[in-house]
Design a protein around this motif. Sequence first.
Motif, PDB file in Angstrom:
ATOM      1  N   ILE A 266      -0.808   9.716  11.849  1.00 44.39           N
ATOM      2  CA  ILE A 266       0.030   8.541  11.617  1.00 44.39           C
ATOM      3  C   ILE A 266       0.697   8.719  10.262  1.00 44.39           C
ATOM      4  O   ILE A 266       0.011   9.008   9.271  1.00 44.39           O
ATOM      5  N   THR A 267       2.015   8.559  10.205  1.00 46.81           N
ATOM      6  CA  THR A 267       2.721   8.771   8.944  1.00 46.81           C
ATOM      7  C   THR A 267       3.425   7.492   8.510  1.00 46.81           C
ATOM      8  O   THR A 267       4.564   7.239   8.920  1.00 46.81           O
ATOM      9  N   PRO A 268       2.773   6.656   7.698  1.00 46.34           N
ATOM     10  CA  PRO A 268       3.481   5.509   7.117  1.00 46.34           C
ATOM     11  C   PRO A 268       4.498   5.991   6.092  1.00 46.34           C
ATOM     12  O   PRO A 268       4.335   7.050   5.470  1.00 46.34           O
ATOM     13  N   GLY A 269       5.553   5.197   5.920  1.00 47.87           N
ATOM     14  CA  GLY A 269       6.580   5.581   4.964  1.00 47.87           C
ATOM     15  C   GLY A 269       6.271   5.181   3.544  1.00 47.87           C
ATOM     16  O   GLY A 269       6.932   5.640   2.602  1.00 47.87           O
ATOM     17  N   ASN A 270       5.242   4.339   3.350  1.00 43.24           N
ATOM     18  CA  ASN A 270       4.887   3.898   2.009  1.00 43.24           C
ATOM     19  C   ASN A 270       3.501   3.271   2.056  1.00 43.24           C
ATOM     20  O   ASN A 270       2.937   3.044   3.137  1.00 43.24           O
ATOM     21  N   THR A 271       2.954   2.985   0.888  1.00 43.68           N
ATOM     22  CA  THR A 271       1.612   2.419   0.806  1.00 43.68           C
ATOM     23  C   THR A 271       1.555   1.020   1.410  1.00 43.68           C
ATOM     24  O   THR A 271       0.530   0.615   1.972  1.00 43.68           O
ATOM     25  N   HIS A 272       2.642   0.261   1.304  1.00 47.57           N
ATOM     26  CA  HIS A 272       2.688  -1.085   1.874  1.00 47.57           C
ATOM     27  C   HIS A 272       2.479  -1.018   3.391  1.00 47.57           C
ATOM     28  O   HIS A 272       1.661  -1.767   3.950  1.00 47.57           O
ATOM     29  N   ALA A 273       3.192  -0.109   4.068  1.00 47.14           N
ATOM     30  CA  ALA A 273       2.997   0.066   5.512  1.00 47.14           C
ATOM     31  C   ALA A 273       1.610   0.618   5.814  1.00 47.14           C
ATOM     32  O   ALA A 273       0.981   0.248   6.814  1.00 47.14           O
ATOM     33  N   ARG A 274       1.110   1.475   4.949  1.00 43.25           N
ATOM     34  CA  ARG A 274      -0.213   2.067   5.159  1.00 43.25           C
ATOM     35  C   ARG A 274      -1.298   0.995   5.159  1.00 43.25           C
ATOM     36  O   ARG A 274      -2.233   1.032   5.969  1.00 43.25           O
ATOM     37  N   ARG A 275      -1.196   0.018   4.265  1.00 40.69           N
ATOM     38  CA  ARG A 275      -2.189  -1.058   4.218  1.00 40.69           C
ATOM     39  C   ARG A 275      -2.160  -1.875   5.500  1.00 40.69           C
ATOM     40  O   ARG A 275      -3.208  -2.275   6.020  1.00 40.69           O
ATOM     41  N   TRP A 276      -0.970  -2.135   6.021  1.00 38.09           N
ATOM     42  CA  TRP A 276      -0.868  -2.856   7.297  1.00 38.09           C
ATOM     43  C   TRP A 276      -1.516  -2.054   8.416  1.00 38.09           C
ATOM     44  O   TRP A 276      -2.211  -2.609   9.271  1.00 38.09           O
ATOM     45  N   GLN A 277      -1.289  -0.750   8.437  1.00 35.91           N
ATOM     46  CA  GLN A 277      -1.863   0.090   9.488  1.00 35.91           C
ATOM     47  C   GLN A 277      -3.383   0.109   9.411  1.00 35.91           C
ATOM     48  O   GLN A 277      -4.068   0.028  10.444  1.00 35.91           O
ATOM     49  N   GLU A 278      -3.926   0.211   8.224  1.00 39.38           N
ATOM     50  CA  GLU A 278      -5.381   0.173   8.071  1.00 39.38           C
ATOM     51  C   GLU A 278      -5.929  -1.178   8.517  1.00 39.38           C
ATOM     52  O   GLU A 278      -7.006  -1.247   9.129  1.00 39.38           O
TER      53      GLU A 278
END
Length: 570
Positions: A266-278
Motif C-alpha cells: 500500500i503506497t500512501p502519498g503522505n503521512t496524513h493518508a497513512r494515518r487514515w489507512q492504519e
Amino acid sequence: MRIGLLTEGGYPYVSGEAGLWCDRLVRGLEQHEFDVYALSRSERQEDDGWVPLPPHVSRVRTASLWEAEDDGIGYGRRARRRFAECYGELATTLCTTTPGEPSGSPEGASALEADRFANALYGLAELARDEGGLPSALRSETAVRALERACRAPGAHRSAREARVPDLLAVAARLERALRPLSLDWYEDDGLGAVDLCHAASGGTAALPGLLARHFSDVPLLVTEYGVRLRTHYLTEPDSPPAIRSLLAAFHGRLAAETYRRAAVITPGNTHARRWQERCGADRAKLRTVHPGMDATPFSEVGEEPGGADPHTLVWVGRVEPAKDLVSLLHAFAEVRRAEPAARLRIVGAPAGPEGPAYLAHCRSLAAQLFPDEADGPHAVGRNPVTFEETGGHELPSRAHAYASGALVVLSSVVEGFPAGLVEAMFCGRATVSTDVGAVVEAIGGTGLVVPPRNPRALAEACVALLRDPERRERLGAAARARALELFTVEQNVAAFHGIYLEILSRTPVRRVVLDDTGEPLPFAAPAEAHVPGRWTDPASRVVARGGPGWATDAPVRATAPVSATEGAR
C-alpha cells in the motif's frame, strides 16, 4: 512486466482525478506494458475523451459508474437464493459496524466481521460470474428487503435502526453503483487474469477489480492513495440523513479494510493518508510512503533566479472555494497592513465547485470593506491593496509567474490533502506561511512557517515576521527548493514505483505453468524475454543454443517446444 492500471474517474480521461499523475507514471515506465481498466463517473467525462496514450499502453477497457443499464438477466430460484444470502450477509456487516471504524471492536470480533464481509463480497462476484451480472438484482426489491431486515435485526446500531424506506432505497442505489465492477467481464485469462500486477490508482471502487483479479487469478495488488476514500466520503456527505451516512461509511470502511488486507503493498502519498489507512486496518509492514511526483520544469527558471520579486507582496495561488478560507486570509492581511502599510496581497485563482463563484463574490465584497481605496497618504496606491486575478493574462501568464510576483506565498486552508500549490512555490524558491492542515508540515519540513488554521492573528504575525526579514526569506526559500527537488519530482515518484513493482513480483509465486503432452510442467517453456515488447515476443524468432563451448545454432524453435531443465541451464 505487464501492469493492469485500475482507475476511477481519472486516467485515461482528459478530466478527472489523478489523471496527470497516472500519465506521468505510465510514460516514465516505458519498459513495462500497461493495460488500463478505467471506471468513468459521468457522461461529460466520457465525452471529453482520452489523453494521448503512449505505445506501450496495449489495451484500454472502460466501464460506466454513472449509467444504470438493464442487464435483462433473470435469476432462477437457486440464483435468487444465493443472491439473497450473500447480499443479506453484506448488509448485516454494515448494520453491525460502527460507522467508519471497521477495526474498533475486539480483535476476534473484528476479524470475524471482516471475514463475513469478504465472503459476502466474493460470493456476489462468483454469482455475477456464473449468471452474467448483478445490476438488476442489486436494484431489486429483494436487495432492499434484505437491507431492511439487517437494519431491523437485533444488534444493529442506532443509525441503521432509524433508517426509513427512502433511506433504504438511496443506500441500495449507492451500493449498486459501488458494486457495479462485480458484474464486469474483466477477470478472465484474456483480461486482468493475464497481467503480472494490478495497480489501483486509488482505493474504494477503483480497487475492487484488483480484489477480484486476486480472488479469481491470484494476481498481486498494489494500492496507491493520495486521498483516502473513506475520508472523502465524510467530507462529501455532511448533509445526508444519519442512516444513509452511517451505512455508506460502514461500507466504505469495510471495503477499505478488505483492500488493505489483500494488497501486497500500500503506497500512501503522505503521512496524513497513512494515518487514515492504519486507522482502517492497514498493516504497517505493507505501507510505503511515495510522495506525488510533480514536474519542476515550469518553475525552474523562477527557482534558479529568485530575485526580482516585490518585497512587499504576499501571494495566494489556488482554487477559490470555502475550504481555502480566504476570509481568514483577508482578516489576517488587514493586520499585516496595519504593521506594514506598503504590503499588498495578490489572490490568484479561479472559483471551483458549486460554491466557488458565490464565495469569490463574498471575498471581493469583504476586501472592499476591509480595504477602501486610499486617496491620500505616503503609501497611497490609488486602488485596493488586495487584487483578485487569474493566470493566462499578460501580467501573470502562468502559475510560475504568479509565485514569482511575490516575496512570500501564503496558504490559509482549513482542509487540505497534499498541498501541491505549496510544493510549486517551493520549486520557485519562495518562503511560505501555511496553516497546519493535511500534509502541509510533511511537505514543507522546516522550510516555512506553520500556524493553526482559522487563526488570522497568528497568520498575520508569521507574515509580518518574514516580510521584515529578507535574509530569512531567502534562506527558507533556498532550503524549500532543495527539499522539493529531492522529494517531490516526477523522477523520484517513477523510480519508487519501479522498485515496488520489482519487489512485489520478486516474492509472487509463478501463477501460470505450461505443461507438456504428458501433463508434466515445463519450467523454461515461457522464458523471461517473452514478456519484453519487440522481436522477443515472436515465437519464430526465439533461439536456443545447443552443444558445448564454441558451438551454437540460431535455428528457430517453437514457443511450446519442450525444453529440459538441463538444456535451459546451459
